[in-house]
Design a protein around this motif. Structure first.
Motif, PDB file in Angstrom:
ATOM      1  N   GLN A 240       0.818  -1.213   0.000  1.00  0.00           N
ATOM      2  CA  GLN A 240       0.000   0.000   0.000  1.00  0.00           C
ATOM      3  C   GLN A 240       0.854   1.266   0.000  1.00  0.00           C
ATOM      4  O   GLN A 240       0.332   2.368   0.121  1.00  0.00           O
ATOM      5  N   GLY A 241       2.149   1.070  -0.067  1.00  0.00           N
ATOM      6  CA  GLY A 241       3.044   2.225  -0.085  1.00  0.00           C
ATOM      7  C   GLY A 241       3.322   2.816   1.282  1.00  0.00           C
ATOM      8  O   GLY A 241       3.856   3.913   1.408  1.00  0.00           O
ATOM      9  N   ILE A 242       2.957   2.095   2.327  1.00  0.00           N
ATOM     10  CA  ILE A 242       3.203   2.588   3.682  1.00  0.00           C
ATOM     11  C   ILE A 242       4.643   2.287   4.074  1.00  0.00           C
ATOM     12  O   ILE A 242       5.121   1.171   3.885  1.00  0.00           O
ATOM     13  N   LEU A 243       5.317   3.281   4.580  1.00  0.00           N
ATOM     14  CA  LEU A 243       6.680   3.059   5.052  1.00  0.00           C
ATOM     15  C   LEU A 243       6.627   2.948   6.567  1.00  0.00           C
ATOM     16  O   LEU A 243       6.049   3.791   7.233  1.00  0.00           O
ATOM     17  N   PHE A 244       7.209   1.908   7.087  1.00  0.00           N
ATOM     18  CA  PHE A 244       7.207   1.746   8.536  1.00  0.00           C
ATOM     19  C   PHE A 244       8.455   0.996   8.951  1.00  0.00           C
ATOM     20  O   PHE A 244       8.707  -0.117   8.496  1.00  0.00           O
ATOM     21  N   GLY A 245       9.256   1.623   9.769  1.00  0.00           N
ATOM     22  CA  GLY A 245      10.486   0.963  10.198  1.00  0.00           C
ATOM     23  C   GLY A 245      11.215   1.825  11.200  1.00  0.00           C
ATOM     24  O   GLY A 245      10.629   2.741  11.781  1.00  0.00           O
ATOM     25  N   SER A 246      12.492   1.527  11.381  1.00  0.00           N
ATOM     26  CA  SER A 246      13.244   2.291  12.363  1.00  0.00           C
ATOM     27  C   SER A 246      13.626   3.639  11.767  1.00  0.00           C
ATOM     28  O   SER A 246      13.652   3.823  10.550  1.00  0.00           O
ATOM     29  N   PHE A 247      13.913   4.538  12.658  1.00  0.00           N
ATOM     30  CA  PHE A 247      14.276   5.884  12.235  1.00  0.00           C
ATOM     31  C   PHE A 247      15.556   5.863  11.404  1.00  0.00           C
ATOM     32  O   PHE A 247      15.652   6.521  10.372  1.00  0.00           O
TER      33      PHE A 247
END
Ligand code: ATP
Ligand code: MG
Lengths: 482, 251
Positions: free
Chosen positions: A148-155
C-alpha cells in the motif's frame, strides 16, 4: 545520578539479569565529539550531523542559562549529564534459557496482565522458539504495508532510505530549540520509529513498535516521526503494558506527528517503565516531548495515553491546530503510586478557523504519589469559532497522595468557546465496602472503581490494548490500600 | 446448626461503645425483625455482622453457621452467604450495574465451586430476577446507584439479593422511602428467598413492612441492647405506643 545508576545496576544484579557481554560503548559524558561519533557510527548524511550539532549547541546554551526546566511540580536530584553514556551499540542481551530463570515477581505481573506465554518469554528476554517467530510475523505485515506504499520501520532505516522525507519533516513540529530535553534528544538520539502513510491510504492495521521486530529495544533517546499524507489514516501504538527490563534511568524521547488535509493520526501509548521501589529508589525519569501538527484542513490528531510507570513523568503531548476545521484530542490516564511523580497534560494550540480540541484527563494518585495536570489551551487571533472542552478529574486513594491542576488559558479570539470542568474525588471506604460485601475482593474492587473512573479514556484505546491497560491499572495499584 | 449465634456482643465506633451486650440466636428458616429508635445501634449491628472496619468488636462472640465470624474478611463473609441490603446503597460512578452484578455473582459462584457465568448466561439469569422486582431495564446499563431514585436503589439491593441467593440476609431499612407499590414489590422479592435454609434479620421502623414479610420474632433494640423480644404483635404494640413505654418498663 551515578549513585542511582549504581543502585539500578544492583537491582539488575539482584534480579539476576547479568549482562556480561562486552559492549561497544563510547566514553561517558556529552561533548561535540560525542555527537559526531554517534552520527558517524550511524553513517548519517552531513545535514543530519549539522542538525545534531546545532541542537547540541543549543542544549549547551540552555544548560548554561539555567539548566533543566524547573517549573514542573516535580522533585528529583539534579541530573549529571556528564555522567552518562550517550552511545552503546545495540547490545545482545544475555538470553535466558527458560522462564525458570526469570524473576518470579516479574512473571507474576505478566500473569496478572494476561500476557500470553510466548510474549512473556520475549519480554523477559528468554529465547523464543520457532512457533512464535516474531521476525516472520513482522515480515508478513511489512509486506502487506509495502503493497500500500506505507513506510514503517526504524528511524535509522528511514534516514538511509528516505532521507528527503526525514529532512523535510524532522524538527518541523518539535524544533531542537523547543525545550531542554528536546534539544538533548535532537543532539544524541539513538533510534526510533518512522511511519509514512501515502495519500488516500487507510493503514489496514494498528502500527506498533512491537511489529518492528523484537530486536529493536526502545532507546534512551528515542525519536519518532509519523507523517500522514492527505486523506490518510493511521493508528499507532507505542509501548507495552508489561514492565520492561531497562537499565537507563533518563529517558528523553521526542515524537513528531504531521497530518495533512483530511488525514487522521491516532497515537496510543501505554507507558509502564520501572517506577522505582516502594521507597522511591530507582525508577525511570521520563521527560518526553510529543507534539502533533494538524497542518491540513479537517485533519485530526488524537493522543491517548495510559501512564502508569516511571518514577518521574514529564510529558505534554499536544496538537498544533493549524488547518481550518482541524481537531485535536488528548485522552490521558496517569497513575502515581508509592513515590511516583507525574507532571503531565497537554497543549492545544488553536491557529486555524473552527478548530476543535477535547481534553480528558484522569489522574489517579495512591500511596505517596504526587500528580499534576498541566494543560495549555491557546486560541490564536485568527482562530474564529474555535472550541475547547477540558475535563480533568482526579481520584485519590488514601490521604498521603496529592493531585493538582494547572490549567492555562490564553484566548485571543472572542468568538471561541471554552469549557473547563475539574473534579477531585476519593475512593471511599464505603465504596470499597459495598463491593466487598458483594463478594468482590478489595483488589478487584479498587481495580473496578479505577477502571470505571478511567472509562472515557480507556475506550479510546484499541481493543487489545484496552484489555491489558485495564489489568495494568489494577496491578499498578496493588498494595495501595489496607 | 444455628444460622447465627450472637453472645454478649459489645462493639465500638471510635471511642464510643455502641453495642453493649447483645444476645441473639437465629435458626435456619427464621425471620427476625429488629426495631428501635434512631441511633440505637441497628445499623451498627448490621455493620458488625458484615465486617465493616469502622466497628470494633470488644467483647463477646458471633458464630455464623458454627464459624467464628470475626476471622472472616467482609468478602469472605459475603461469599459464605451473608448479605447486607444497605440502608444507604453506595454510588460508584463509571462502573455499570450490569458489570458489578456479574462480577459479584461470579466471585460468589467461584467460591461455591460453580462455574463463572459468561455475559449471555448472566443476562438471562438477571432478566428473570429483574422481573420479580419490576426493575426497569435501563438501570442495568447505568452506573451503580448513580442517580437512582431512593426506591430504585432499594430495588437494586433486593435484585442483588435475588441473584446471590444468600443464606443470612440483613435488611437495613429496605422499606424506608418506598411508596406502597414499591414496598409490595420489594417484599415480594424478599419473600421469594424465604426458605427453611435461609434466615433474615429485618431492620425496620415500620410495622407495615412486617405485614408483607412476616417475622417469627421481633426484637427492640435500645441504646445498644435488646430490651425486649416477642412475637409479631410486639411490632403492632410499638406502632401504637412508641418506644417510651419499653424504656420506662426496662428502667
Ligand atoms: N463510624 C461511626 N463513628 C462514630 N459513631 C458512629 C459510627 N457509626 C455509628 N455511630 C454512632 O452509633 C450510634 C448508632 O448508630 P446506628 O447507625 O447503628 O443507629 P441506627 O439504630 O441504625 O439508627 P437509624 O434508625 O437512624 O438508622 C449513633 O449514635 C451513631 O452516631
Ligand atoms: Mg440505621
Amino acid at each position: 545520578m551515578s549513585e542511582t545508576i549504581e543502585k539500578l545496576a544492583d537491582r539488575e544484579y539482584e534480579y539476576g539479569f547479568v549482562t556480561d557481554i562486552e559492549e561497544e560503548r563510547i566514553p561517558k559524558g556529552l561533548s561535540e565529539e560525542i555527537v559526531r561519533i554517534i552520527s558517524a557510527k550511524k553513517d548519517e548524511p552531513e545535514w543530519l550531523l549539522k542538525w545534531r550539532l546545532k541542537a547540541f549547541e543549543r542544549f549547551q546554551q540552555m544548560r548554561e542559562d539555567g539548566h533543566c526546566p524547573d517549573w514542573a511540580k516535580l522533585s528529583y536530584p539534579e541530573i549529571d549529564f556528564q555522567d552518562m553514556y550517550y552511545y552503546a551499540a545495540p547490545k545482545p542481551k544475555k538470553q535466558l534459557e527458560s522462564l525458570d530463570e526469570v524473576d518470579p515477581e516479574l512473571l507474576a505481573t505478566y500473569e496478572k496482565l494476561g500476557i500470553p506465554l510466548q510474549e512473556q518469554k520475549r519480554l523477559a528476554g528468554v529465547a523464543v522458539d520457532a512457533v512464535f517467530d516474531s521476525v516472520s510475523v513482522a515480515t508478513t505485515y511489512k509486506g502487506e504495508l509495502e503493497k500500500q506504499g506505507i513506510l514503517f520501520g526504524s528511524f535509522s532505516e528511514a534516514v538511509k532510505n528516505h532521507p528527503e522525507l526525514v529532512r523535510k519533516y524532522l524538527g518541523s513540529v518539535v524544533p531542537y530549540s523547543d525545550n531542554f530535553f528536546a534539544a538533548l534528544n535532537s543532539a544524541v538520539f539513538s533510534d526510533g520509529s518512522f511511519a509514512y502513510i501515502p495519500k488516500g491510504v487507510r493503514c489496514p492495521m494498528e502500527l506498533s513498535t512491537y511489529f518492528r521486530i523484537n530486536a529493536q529495544e526502545t532507546g534512551q533517546f528515542e525519536r519518532t516521526l509519523i507523517i500522514a499524507e492527505e486523506s490518510s489514516y493511521v493508528s499507532y501504538l507505542e509501548g507495552c503494558t508489561a514492565p520492561m527490563r531497562d537499565e537507563n534511568q533518563l529517558h528523553a524521547a521526542v515524537v513528531e506527528l504531521v497530518a495533512l488535509d483530511d488525514a487522521e493520526i491516532k497515537y496510543s501509548t501505554v507507558q509502564n517503565w520501572y517506577p522505582g521501589d516502594k521507597d522511591g529508589k530507582g525508577g525511570i525519569y521520563n521527560f518526553v516531548t510529543k507534539r502533533g501538527a494538524c497542518r491540513g484542513k479537517r485533519s485530526k490528531i488524537s493522543w491517548t495515553q495510559v501512564e502508569t510507570g516511571s518514577a518521574i513523568t514529564w510529558k505534554y503531548p499536544g496538537c498544533i491546530l493549524q488547518g481550518d476545521d482541524s481537531v485535536g484530542e488528548f485522552y490521558s490516564v496517569a497513575l502515581t503510586n508509592n513515590r511516583q511523580q507525574a507532571d503531565t497534560g497537554t497543549k492545544m494550540i488553536h491557529i486555524g478557523k473552527n478548530t476543535k480540541s477535547t481534553i480528558i484527563s484522569k489522574g489517579i494518585s495512591a500511596g505517596h504519589g504526587q500528580q499534576s495536570y498541566r494543560g495549555l489551551v491557546r486560541i490564536g487571533p485568527k482562530a474564529h469559532g474555535a472550541r475547547n472542552y477540558s475535563q480533568c478529574d482526579s481520584l485519590l486513594l488514601g490521604d498521603q497522595c496529592g493531585a493538582h491542576t494547572f490549567p492555562y488559558l490564553e484566548v485571543k479570539n472572542a468568538s471561541s468557546t471554552l469549557e473547563h470542568e475539574a473534579t477531585t474525588s476519593k475512593i471511599g471506604e464505603d465504596q470499597l465496602f459495598y463491593c466487598r460485601q458483594r463478594g468482590i475482593s478489595e483488589e478487584d474492587a479498587i481495580s473496578m472503581i479505577v477502571n470505571g473512573f478511567c472509562k472515557e479514556v480507556l475506550r479510546e484505546l484499541p481493543m487489545e490494548f484496552a484489555v491489558e491497560a485495564q489489568a495494568l491499572l489494577g496491578v499498578s495499584l496493588e498494595g495501595s490500600v489496607g | 446448626m444455628t444460622m447465627l449465634e450472637i453472645e454478649n456482643l459489645h462493639a465500638t465506633a471510635g471511642d464510643a461503645e455502641i453495642l453493649k451486650g447483645i444476645d441473639l440466636t437465629i435458626r435456619p428458616g427464621e425471620i427476625h425483625a429488629i426495631m428501635g429508635p434512631n441511633g440505637s445501634g441497628k445499623s451498627t449491628l448490621a455493620g458488625v455482622l458484615s465486617g465493616r472496619a469502622a466497628f470494633e468488636v470488644t467483647k463477646g462472640s458471633i458464630l455464623y453457621q458454627g464459624k467464628n465470624l470475626q476471622e472472616l474478611d467482609p468478602e469472605q463473609r459475603a461469599r459464605e452467604g451473608i448479605f447486607l441490603a444497605f440502608q444507604y446503597p453506595v454510588e460508584i460512578p463509571g462502573v455499570t450495574n450490569n458489570y458489578f452484578l456479574k462480577a459479584s455473582l461470579n466471585a460468589i459462584r467461584t467460591h461455591r465451586g460453580e462455574e463463572e457465568l459468561d455475559a449471555m448466561d448472566f443476562l438471562s439469569v438477571v432478566k428473570e430476577k429483574m422481573k420479580i422486582v419490576e426493575m426497569p431495564k435501563d438501570l442495568m446499563g447505568r452506573s451503580i446507584n448513580e442517580g437512582f431514585s431512593g426506591g430504585e436503589k432499594k430495588r437494586n439491593e433486593v435484585l442483588q439479593m435475588l441473584l446471590l441467593e444468600p443464606k443470612l440476609m440483613v435488611l437495613d431499612e429496605t422499606d424506608s422511602g418506598l411508596d406502597i407499590d414499591a414496598l409490595r414489590v420489594v417484599a415480594t422479592g424478599v419473600n421469594h428467598l424465604r426458605s427453611p435454609e435461609r434466615s433474615m434479620l429485618v431492620i425496620t421502623h415500620y410495622q407495615r413492612l412486617l405485614d408483607y414479610i412476616v417475622p417469627d420474632v421481633v426484637h427492640v433494640l435500645s441504646e445498644g441492647r435488646i430490651v425486649r423480644s416477642g412475637g409479631r404483635e410486639l411490632a403492632l404494640e410499638l406502632e401504637e405506643k412508641g418506644y417510651g413505654w419499653i424504656e420506662e418498663a426496662g428502667a
